[in-house]
Design a protein around this motif. Structure first.
Motif, PDB file in Angstrom:
ATOM      1  N   ARG A 359       0.486  -1.437   0.057  1.00 28.60           N
ATOM      2  CA  ARG A 359      -0.528   0.209  -0.108  1.00 28.60           C
ATOM      3  C   ARG A 359       0.778   1.493   0.332  1.00 28.60           C
ATOM      4  O   ARG A 359       0.501   2.547  -0.477  1.00 28.60           O
ATOM      5  N   GLU A 360       2.056   0.990   0.671  1.00 30.23           N
ATOM      6  CA  GLU A 360       3.011   2.399   0.401  1.00 30.23           C
ATOM      7  C   GLU A 360       2.769   2.961  -0.195  1.00 30.23           C
ATOM      8  O   GLU A 360       2.944   4.339  -0.771  1.00 30.23           O
ATOM      9  N   PRO A 361       3.708   2.531  -1.840  1.00 29.53           N
ATOM     10  CA  PRO A 361       3.560   3.344  -3.262  1.00 29.53           C
ATOM     11  C   PRO A 361       2.856   4.068  -3.557  1.00 29.53           C
ATOM     12  O   PRO A 361       2.734   5.004  -3.943  1.00 29.53           O
ATOM     13  N   ASP A 362       1.371   3.267  -3.500  1.00 33.00           N
ATOM     14  CA  ASP A 362       0.338   4.131  -3.333  1.00 33.00           C
ATOM     15  C   ASP A 362      -0.402   5.694  -3.409  1.00 33.00           C
ATOM     16  O   ASP A 362      -0.718   6.673  -3.447  1.00 33.00           O
ATOM     17  N   VAL A 363       0.248   5.921  -1.535  1.00 29.08           N
ATOM     18  CA  VAL A 363       0.442   6.202  -0.501  1.00 29.08           C
ATOM     19  C   VAL A 363       0.686   7.421  -0.803  1.00 29.08           C
ATOM     20  O   VAL A 363       0.605   8.547  -0.983  1.00 29.08           O
ATOM     21  N   SER A 366       0.204   9.971  -4.237  1.00 27.74           N
ATOM     22  CA  SER A 366      -1.089  10.517  -3.325  1.00 27.74           C
ATOM     23  C   SER A 366      -0.695  11.883  -3.216  1.00 27.74           C
ATOM     24  O   SER A 366      -0.842  12.464  -3.577  1.00 27.74           O
ATOM     25  N   ARG A 367       0.134  11.705  -2.057  1.00 27.15           N
ATOM     26  CA  ARG A 367       0.932  12.373  -0.869  1.00 27.15           C
ATOM     27  C   ARG A 367       1.902  13.471  -1.916  1.00 27.15           C
ATOM     28  O   ARG A 367       1.553  15.165  -1.530  1.00 27.15           O
ATOM     29  N   ALA A 368       2.781  13.164  -2.349  1.00 26.39           N
ATOM     30  CA  ALA A 368       4.086  13.376  -3.374  1.00 26.39           C
ATOM     31  C   ALA A 368       3.011  14.226  -4.295  1.00 26.39           C
ATOM     32  O   ALA A 368       3.804  15.920  -4.591  1.00 26.39           O
ATOM     33  N   LEU A 369       1.462  14.040  -4.520  1.00 33.35           N
ATOM     34  CA  LEU A 369       0.665  14.726  -5.503  1.00 33.35           C
ATOM     35  C   LEU A 369       0.405  15.984  -5.099  1.00 33.35           C
ATOM     36  O   LEU A 369       0.190  17.548  -5.447  1.00 33.35           O
ATOM     37  N   TYR A 410      -5.677   9.392  -9.477  1.00 41.80           N
ATOM     38  CA  TYR A 410      -7.186   9.492  -9.214  1.00 41.80           C
ATOM     39  C   TYR A 410      -7.282   7.590 -10.002  1.00 41.80           C
ATOM     40  O   TYR A 410      -8.328   7.380  -9.413  1.00 41.80           O
ATOM     41  N   PHE A 411      -6.476   6.946 -10.501  1.00 41.98           N
ATOM     42  CA  PHE A 411      -6.749   5.153  -9.982  1.00 41.98           C
ATOM     43  C   PHE A 411      -5.625   4.727 -10.343  1.00 41.98           C
ATOM     44  O   PHE A 411      -4.819   4.150 -10.767  1.00 41.98           O
ATOM     45  N   PRO A 412      -5.041   4.558  -9.171  1.00 41.89           N
ATOM     46  CA  PRO A 412      -3.811   3.954  -8.246  1.00 41.89           C
ATOM     47  C   PRO A 412      -3.383   2.710  -8.650  1.00 41.89           C
ATOM     48  O   PRO A 412      -4.845   1.778  -8.205  1.00 41.89           O
ATOM     49  N   GLY A 413      -2.551   2.003  -9.313  1.00 44.83           N
ATOM     50  CA  GLY A 413      -2.476   0.744  -9.878  1.00 44.83           C
ATOM     51  C   GLY A 413      -4.085   0.201 -10.339  1.00 44.83           C
ATOM     52  O   GLY A 413      -3.972  -1.267 -10.746  1.00 44.83           O
ATOM     53  N   ARG A 414      -3.876   0.591 -11.670  1.00 45.46           N
ATOM     54  CA  ARG A 414      -5.330   0.402 -12.381  1.00 45.46           C
ATOM     55  C   ARG A 414      -3.929   0.315 -13.532  1.00 45.46           C
ATOM     56  O   ARG A 414      -3.509   0.853 -13.855  1.00 45.46           O
ATOM     57  N   HIS A 415      -5.018  -0.387 -14.941  1.00 43.81           N
ATOM     58  CA  HIS A 415      -4.635  -0.550 -16.317  1.00 43.81           C
ATOM     59  C   HIS A 415      -5.453  -0.088 -16.980  1.00 43.81           C
ATOM     60  O   HIS A 415      -6.718  -0.306 -16.437  1.00 43.81           O
ATOM     61  N   PRO A 416      -5.371   0.665 -17.812  1.00 40.18           N
ATOM     62  CA  PRO A 416      -6.163   0.866 -19.042  1.00 40.18           C
ATOM     63  C   PRO A 416      -7.349  -0.321 -19.244  1.00 40.18           C
ATOM     64  O   PRO A 416      -7.035  -1.006 -19.701  1.00 40.18           O
ATOM     65  N   ALA A 417      -9.313  -0.317 -19.631  1.00 39.96           N
ATOM     66  CA  ALA A 417      -9.614  -1.304 -19.670  1.00 39.96           C
ATOM     67  C   ALA A 417      -9.993  -0.354 -21.141  1.00 39.96           C
ATOM     68  O   ALA A 417      -9.955   0.567 -21.356  1.00 39.96           O
TER      69      ALA A 417
END
Length: 432
Positions: A359-363, A366-369, A410-417
């Motif tokens: 979980r830390e990379p996604d958090v 977001s924090r950096a942004l 807005y879309f952490p860890g997501r892949h385009p569909a």
């Protein structure tokens, strides 16, 4: 779950004790009971007093919508949600960014506004339908931890009827930015607390007649900025930035100064403020800071949501990361708790470490942004504000750049569909 009476109050036992009944704690209880576990959830808020402040905590990001759908909750709340189609930023009275969420290549690609009491009720109702069980104690305040050797083995809670001891091999602190569990288990000592340069005054106003209700608005004027978010009740939720600790000076100027500050950013909202604000009790102050906890867990205890990683309100990420934490933690915890008693401690240690690593990379992204946005919002020098407008215009002109910069939040860890111009199922027609 077992319930017993003891000399100093009643005692309960469960697989997991969750402290905190906000979106993260309720989502975790649901995810655990779906896996057949027994949960005790402690919530300090008295249900007789309502759902608490209505100024914040209502924004759900596209990824939060996806997570709620995975938990089987989105269909229950979709009718009460208000879909948002665009994010618009104006700087010095001119639009510099017009972000259309439909341009992102994901099934769930729109944020939504959703009353938190509606979300919490839906999570609770869905939890009651699961093979596991969840006992909710509210109001109940965690006042101590039960400890056996180096490990936390539960919680001692104060309730209106006396003290309750909840025995559980895993305790979860889902109790927010001022977490009691974090303090009680010693994880508070190494928290990296970073005050930001501003606080936010939240309030609700009548929605301006000529505004599109499906737009998030950010208005910037010099070093001032405000968030203007449509609410499901037909009002607009305003987050007005003020200097850190500046509420006393603002209040000294009276409500007229507050209305003038709003009007400088959005004249339409300023008129609404002058016609509707009657007292300072119509506002709420949010102290803005970020907090990073180097370790989210100790033997027998783990933190999620704001207790583990407090974020600023920019982009409304607090609720969404709490939901993501819950969904990520539940299967890891369930697998470890399924081990025999001798192997359980080591298995939990491994599972909680893995949870944080995942979980830390996604958090962190977001924090950096958020921190970049905070710095940009507070620029005052002419050259710096011109650069800020240039950056936003570059994002506005380049879909590829927008995806690169904003998709991680807005879309952490997501892949385009694959996009469908004509959705094939009824749920996709109105899904966000």
């Amino acid at each position: 779950m077992r319930s017993d009476a003891t000399a100093d109050g009643s005692a309960l036992s469960a697989d997991v004790c969750v402290v905190g009944g906000g979106p993260g704690g309720r989502a975790l209880a649901l995810a655990l009971t779906r896996l057949g576990l027994e949960v005790v959830l402690l919530e300090k808020r008295d249900p007789a007093r309502g759902a608490g402040p209505a100024f914040r905590g209502e924004s759900v990001s596209p990824d939060g919508v996806r997570l709620l759908a995975g938990l089987g909750v989105w269909e229950r709340v979709r009718g009460a949600a208000h879909r948002v189609d665009r994010l618009e930023i104006q700087d010095a009275g001119r639009r510099v960014l017009d972000l259309r969420f439909a341009d992102f290549p994901y099934r769930y690609r729109h944020p939504a506004e959703l009353p938190q009491d509606t979300l919490l009720a839906a999570l609770a109702e869905q939890t009651a339908r699961q093979p596991g069980s969840c006992t909710v104690l509210e109001p109940a305040t965690a006042v101590g931890l039960l400890v056996e050797g180096p490990a936390v083995t539960g919680v001692r809670a104060r309730t209106p009827t006396g003290t309750v001891r909840v025995q559980a091999p895993l305790t979860v602190g889902a109790d927010g930015r001022h977490s009691a569990v974090r303090r009680l288990c010693g994880l508070q000592e190494r928290v990296r607390h970073r005050p930001l340069e501003r606080d936010v005054v939240w309030l609700k106003l009548p929605f301006p007649a000529d505004w599109d209700r499906r737009v998030y608005r950010v208005r910037i004027a010099g070093d001032s900025h405000g968030l203007f978010l449509p609410c499901t009740d037909g009002t607009v939720r305003v987050g007005l930035n003020i200097s850190k600790g500046g509420l006393r000076a603002l209040r000294a100027g009276g409500l007229g100064l507050l209305c003038a500050r709003i009007g400088r950013l959005a004249p339409e909202a300023g008129e609404a403020a002058r016609g509707s604000l009657r007292t300072w009790s119509d506002t709420a102050l949010l102290d803005i800071f970020t907090a990073e906890v180097p370790r989210w867990s100790a033997p027998g205890v783990v933190l999620i949501g704001d207790a583990a990683h407090t974020l600023s309100p920019v982009l409304g990420q607090g609720v969404n990361h709490a939901l993501a934490d819950a969904v990520a933690l539940a299967p890891l915890a369930a697998e470890a708790l399924g081990r025999d008693r001798r192997a359980r401690g080591r298995a939990l240690h491994t599972a909680l470490d893995l949870f944080q690593r995942r979980r830390e990379p996604d958090v962190g992204r977001s924090r950096a942004l958020q921190l970049r946005q905070e710095r940009m919002f507070t620029l005052t020098a002419p050259a710096a504000t011109a650069l800020r407008r240039t950056v936003y215009r570059a994002l506005d002109a380049s879909p590829a750049l927008r995806r690169r910069v904003l998709a991680p939040a807005y879309f952490p860890g997501r892949h385009p569909a694959v996009r469908r111009e004509q959705p094939s199922t009824p749920s996709e027609v109105t899904s966000v």
